[in-house]
Design a protein around this motif. Structure first.
Motif, PDB file in Angstrom:
ATOM      1  N   LYS A   1     102.927  63.002 163.269  1.00 28.68           N
ATOM      2  CA  LYS A   1     104.348  62.750 163.074  1.00 28.68           C
ATOM      3  C   LYS A   1     105.101  63.664 164.038  1.00 28.68           C
ATOM      4  O   LYS A   1     104.876  64.881 164.023  1.00 28.68           O
TER       5      LYS A   1
ATOM      6  N   ILE B   1     107.243  65.932 153.591  1.00 28.48           N
ATOM      7  CA  ILE B   1     107.206  64.670 154.346  1.00 28.48           C
ATOM      8  C   ILE B   1     107.377  64.914 155.844  1.00 28.48           C
ATOM      9  O   ILE B   1     106.948  64.106 156.659  1.00 28.48           O
TER      10      ILE B   1
ATOM     11  N   ARG C   1     101.298  70.143 150.655  1.00 31.48           N
ATOM     12  CA  ARG C   1     100.788  68.919 150.029  1.00 31.48           C
ATOM     13  C   ARG C   1      99.840  69.293 148.878  1.00 31.48           C
ATOM     14  O   ARG C   1      99.859  68.677 147.818  1.00 31.48           O
TER      15      ARG C   1
ATOM     16  N   THR D   1     113.232  66.497 149.503  1.00 31.57           N
ATOM     17  CA  THR D   1     112.183  65.564 149.946  1.00 31.57           C
ATOM     18  C   THR D   1     111.734  64.684 148.790  1.00 31.57           C
ATOM     19  O   THR D   1     111.640  63.454 148.921  1.00 31.57           O
TER      20      THR D   1
ATOM     21  N   THR E   1     109.177  48.997 152.126  1.00 32.19           N
ATOM     22  CA  THR E   1     110.388  49.750 152.500  1.00 32.19           C
ATOM     23  C   THR E   1     110.101  50.700 153.659  1.00 32.19           C
ATOM     24  O   THR E   1     110.955  50.917 154.493  1.00 32.19           O
TER      25      THR E   1
ATOM     26  N   CYS F   1     101.481  58.047 151.002  1.00 34.19           N
ATOM     27  CA  CYS F   1     102.485  58.423 149.998  1.00 34.19           C
ATOM     28  C   CYS F   1     101.882  59.299 148.896  1.00 34.19           C
ATOM     29  O   CYS F   1     100.867  58.965 148.306  1.00 34.19           O
TER      30      CYS F   1
ATOM     31  N   PHE G   1     103.168  57.491 140.777  1.00 35.55           N
ATOM     32  CA  PHE G   1     104.454  57.683 140.108  1.00 35.55           C
ATOM     33  C   PHE G   1     105.326  56.439 140.314  1.00 35.55           C
ATOM     34  O   PHE G   1     105.904  55.896 139.368  1.00 35.55           O
TER      35      PHE G   1
HETATM   36  C1  HEM Z   1     107.869  51.867 146.061  1.00 35.57           C
HETATM   37  C2  HEM Z   1     107.972  53.163 146.250  1.00 35.57           C
HETATM   38  C3  HEM Z   1     107.449  53.913 147.437  1.00 35.57           C
HETATM   39  C4  HEM Z   1     107.029  53.459 148.658  1.00 35.57           C
HETATM   40  C5  HEM Z   1     106.968  52.012 149.153  1.00 35.57           C
HETATM   41  C6  HEM Z   1     106.619  54.625 149.415  1.00 35.57           C
HETATM   42  C7  HEM Z   1     106.101  54.575 150.701  1.00 35.57           C
HETATM   43  C8  HEM Z   1     105.677  55.677 151.424  1.00 35.57           C
HETATM   44  C9  HEM Z   1     105.058  55.610 152.726  1.00 35.57           C
HETATM   45  C10 HEM Z   1     104.821  54.328 153.526  1.00 35.57           C
HETATM   46  C11 HEM Z   1     104.764  56.871 153.089  1.00 35.57           C
HETATM   47  C12 HEM Z   1     104.031  57.293 154.364  1.00 35.57           C
HETATM   48  C13 HEM Z   1     104.975  57.576 155.506  1.00 35.57           C
HETATM   49  C14 HEM Z   1     104.231  57.787 156.823  1.00 35.57           C
HETATM   50  O1  HEM Z   1     103.010  57.598 156.922  1.00 35.57           O
HETATM   51  O2  HEM Z   1     104.922  58.124 157.804  1.00 35.57           O
HETATM   52  C15 HEM Z   1     105.226  57.750 152.044  1.00 35.57           C
HETATM   53  C16 HEM Z   1     105.127  59.125 152.064  1.00 35.57           C
HETATM   54  C17 HEM Z   1     105.548  59.939 151.052  1.00 35.57           C
HETATM   55  N1  HEM Z   1     106.029  59.544 149.812  1.00 35.57           N
HETATM   56 FE1  HEM Z   1     106.343  57.648 149.197  1.00 35.57          FE
HETATM   57  N2  HEM Z   1     106.834  55.748 148.660  1.00 35.57           N
HETATM   58  C18 HEM Z   1     107.321  55.365 147.444  1.00 35.57           C
HETATM   59  C19 HEM Z   1     107.653  56.187 146.386  1.00 35.57           C
HETATM   60  C20 HEM Z   1     107.504  57.546 146.368  1.00 35.57           C
HETATM   61  C21 HEM Z   1     107.762  58.399 145.231  1.00 35.57           C
HETATM   62  C22 HEM Z   1     108.234  57.920 143.867  1.00 35.57           C
HETATM   63  C23 HEM Z   1     107.539  59.696 145.640  1.00 35.57           C
HETATM   64  C24 HEM Z   1     107.662  60.996 144.873  1.00 35.57           C
HETATM   65  C25 HEM Z   1     107.915  61.111 143.635  1.00 35.57           C
HETATM   66  C26 HEM Z   1     107.119  59.641 147.032  1.00 35.57           C
HETATM   67  C27 HEM Z   1     106.799  60.732 147.786  1.00 35.57           C
HETATM   68  C28 HEM Z   1     106.312  60.676 149.077  1.00 35.57           C
HETATM   69  C29 HEM Z   1     106.007  61.854 149.873  1.00 35.57           C
HETATM   70  C30 HEM Z   1     106.208  63.298 149.437  1.00 35.57           C
HETATM   71  C31 HEM Z   1     105.515  61.400 151.106  1.00 35.57           C
HETATM   72  C32 HEM Z   1     105.071  62.251 152.282  1.00 35.57           C
HETATM   73  C33 HEM Z   1     103.602  62.585 152.171  1.00 35.57           C
HETATM   74  C34 HEM Z   1     103.105  63.443 153.308  1.00 35.57           C
HETATM   75  O3  HEM Z   1     103.655  63.369 154.418  1.00 35.57           O
HETATM   76  O4  HEM Z   1     102.140  64.179 153.076  1.00 35.57           O
HETATM   77  N3  HEM Z   1     107.093  58.333 147.429  1.00 35.57           N
HETATM   78  N4  HEM Z   1     105.757  56.995 151.023  1.00 35.57           N
END
Ligand code: HEM
Length: 440
Positions: A91, A105, A116, A267, A317, A388, A393
């Motif tokens: 990233k 993130i 993480r 975040t 999304t 994610c 959750f």
């Molecule tokens: C429908 C709901 C959700 C979708 C579609 C979604 C989708 C994603 C995607 C595609 C990524 C990866 C981004 C990348 O590779 O650049 C991501 C990362 C992340 N998401 Fe979600 N997310 C959702 C809900 C949530 C929820 C509810 C939380 C926390 C309570 C969350 C926390 C995170 C975090 C902290 C990351 C970063 C992880 C990292 O970089 O180590 N997400 N999400």
């Protein structure tokens, strides 16, 4: 003119990823510079350029704003970039850095790894159970709202309901407090900030004045929440919310100062509400268009899972997951020079007709698939080390809400939903005004 740097052995049947792969010839699907220039002059969103560049199964290189970029959509290439290539394709400064600072993130390297690790347990395995009562409380609040709407017959913005619900679940899970209207107003200001952020890796980091004001209000709210939690922590009456976990970490790790705690809170708030809210909005839009699916899903948890999975396929999304080649790298024999923007696009991958027959149709019955799709073919939550953190959750909160609403209410649009907007998140434009009717 072709991009000078991205070269390939063959576009049709790429060889396996290998750092020793020979550099022979050029990528055959390069987008002409004139096409890119015409797109830039038109002011059209990035997704239009990517749609033009997209040839299912191929890698397409182009040069944009003085930088090389390659569009990645084929499942095998996606897997190579995000899965096995997670440490080669990194990233770059995250698009949301002005908002989330150094939160998990956007952090990189060893800092990201330790951040993480700290957050992993509450979001995986049994850890997820601790949020059940928060999710149930927030879902009941929306069901009450809909019961009142069904009684009066007044249409309302269901996108707003979805957002209130997801902000409420995450706020309760962070602080142990249900959401009050004043806090909601400050937290929901995040959407003005998100809207002002670049959709693209190459965008600038300066926020326009209204977004900067919303950011100041959000920061003020976060610092008050931290101070309140610290007072309880010091008095020995800490709760189960994630904020208390971060304060625990601060006792043994000097990195967790108030700045980093604020960055993690924001975040989790942003990542935790925005994507789930937009996904639920898409569910409402699709169920209005497919009332027979809504009827089947009422009271059937496995049908609800199908609806969610298919909605996330059509409208992931996180529609664009940008990475950068840290050093020279190879993708199926194609040399990707250091510094190239590598644009993984789940939105296009999910509509690859070679993987998903009738790709534009809403067919929840395709889930669960009889044969699992190949790695990299379905990635609404990303894949690999940066996938994610909140997948469980998010799925749980969406299943609980729909499980409560669908048996009791039918959705009927009062005005057509807006066109998709491909910003930092993929969402329908504007409100989604609809009636909710009590099911007989
Ligand atoms: C429908 C709901 C959700 C979708 C579609 C979604 C989708 C994603 C995607 C595609 C990524 C990866 C981004 C990348 O590779 O650049 C991501 C990362 C992340 N998401 Fe979600 N997310 C959702 C809900 C949530 C929820 C509810 C939380 C926390 C309570 C969350 C926390 C995170 C975090 C902290 C990351 C970063 C992880 C990292 O970089 O180590 N997400 N999400």
């Amino acid at each position: 003119m072709q991009s000078p740097n991205v070269s390939s052995t063959s576009g049709a049947v790429p060889a396996p990823l290998s750092p020793e792969a020979p550099v022979v010839g050029r990528l055959p699907d390069l987008l002409d510079d004139a096409v890119v220039a015409a797109w830039a002059a038109s002011g059209a969103p990035l997704v239009e350029l990517l749609r033009t560049a997209w040839v299912p199964g191929r890698l397409t290189g182009f040069r944009r704003g003085g930088r090389d970029a390659v569009l990645v959509t084929h499942p095998r290439h996606v897997h190579q970039v995000l899965g096995v290539g997670g440490d080669r394709f990194v990233k770059r400064a995250h698009r949301a850095r002005p908002l989330v600072g150094n939160g998990v993130i956007s952090a990189a390297g060893e800092e990201w790894r330790s951040q993480r690790r700290l957050l992993q347990a509450p979001f995986t395995g049994r850890g997820i159970q601790r949020w059940e009562h928060h999710i149930a409380g927030a879902a009941r609040a929306i069901a009450d709202r809909w019961a009142e709407r069904a009684r009066t017959g007044e249409p309302a913005d269901l996108a707003e309901d979805a957002q209130f619900f997801t902000v409420d679940t995450i706020w309760r899970s962070l602080t142990d407090h249900p959401l009050d209207p004043a806090t909601y107003e400050d937290l929901a200001g995040v959407q003005d900030i998100v809207a002002a952020l670049p959709a693209d890796v190459g965008g600038g980091a300066e926020l326009p004045a209204p977004a900067a004001a919303a950011l100041a209000a959000l920061d003020e709210r976060m610092h008050r929440a931290i101070a309140d939690a610290r007072a309880r922590h010091t008095a020995g009456s800490a709760g189960t919310g994630l904020l208390f976990r971060l304060l625990d970490a601060a006792e043994s790790d000097a990195r967790y100062d108030d700045r980093l705690i604020r960055d993690e809170l924001v975040t989790l708030l942003v990542a935790g509400y925005e994507s789930s809210a937009r996904t639920l909005t898409w569910v409402f839009v699709l169920l209005d268009r497919h009332p027979e699916v809504a009827r089947r899903a009422a009271g059937d948890p496995s049908a609800i899972e199908g609806v969610l999975a298919e909605t996330l396929r059509l409208y992931p999304t996180g529609w664009l997951l940008p990475r950068q080649a840290e050093d020279d790298a190879w993708l199926d024999g194609v040399r990707v020079p250091a510094g190239t923007d590598v644009l993984v696009c789940p939105y296009l991958t999910h509509r690859d007709p070679g993987v998903w027959p009738d790709p534009d149709a809403f067919l929840p019955d395709r889930f669960p698939p009889r044969t699992p799709p190949p790695p990299g073919a379905y990635l609404p939550f990303g894949i690999g080390p940066r996938a994610c953190l909140g997948t469980r959750f998010a799925m749980r909160e969406m299943e609980v809400l729909l499980g409560l609403l669908l048996p009791r209410f039918a959705i009927e649009a009062a005005a057509p939903a807006g066109e998709p907007v491909f910003g930092l998140n993929l969402r329908p434009d504007g409100p989604f005004l609809a009636h909710v009717r009590a099911r007989g």
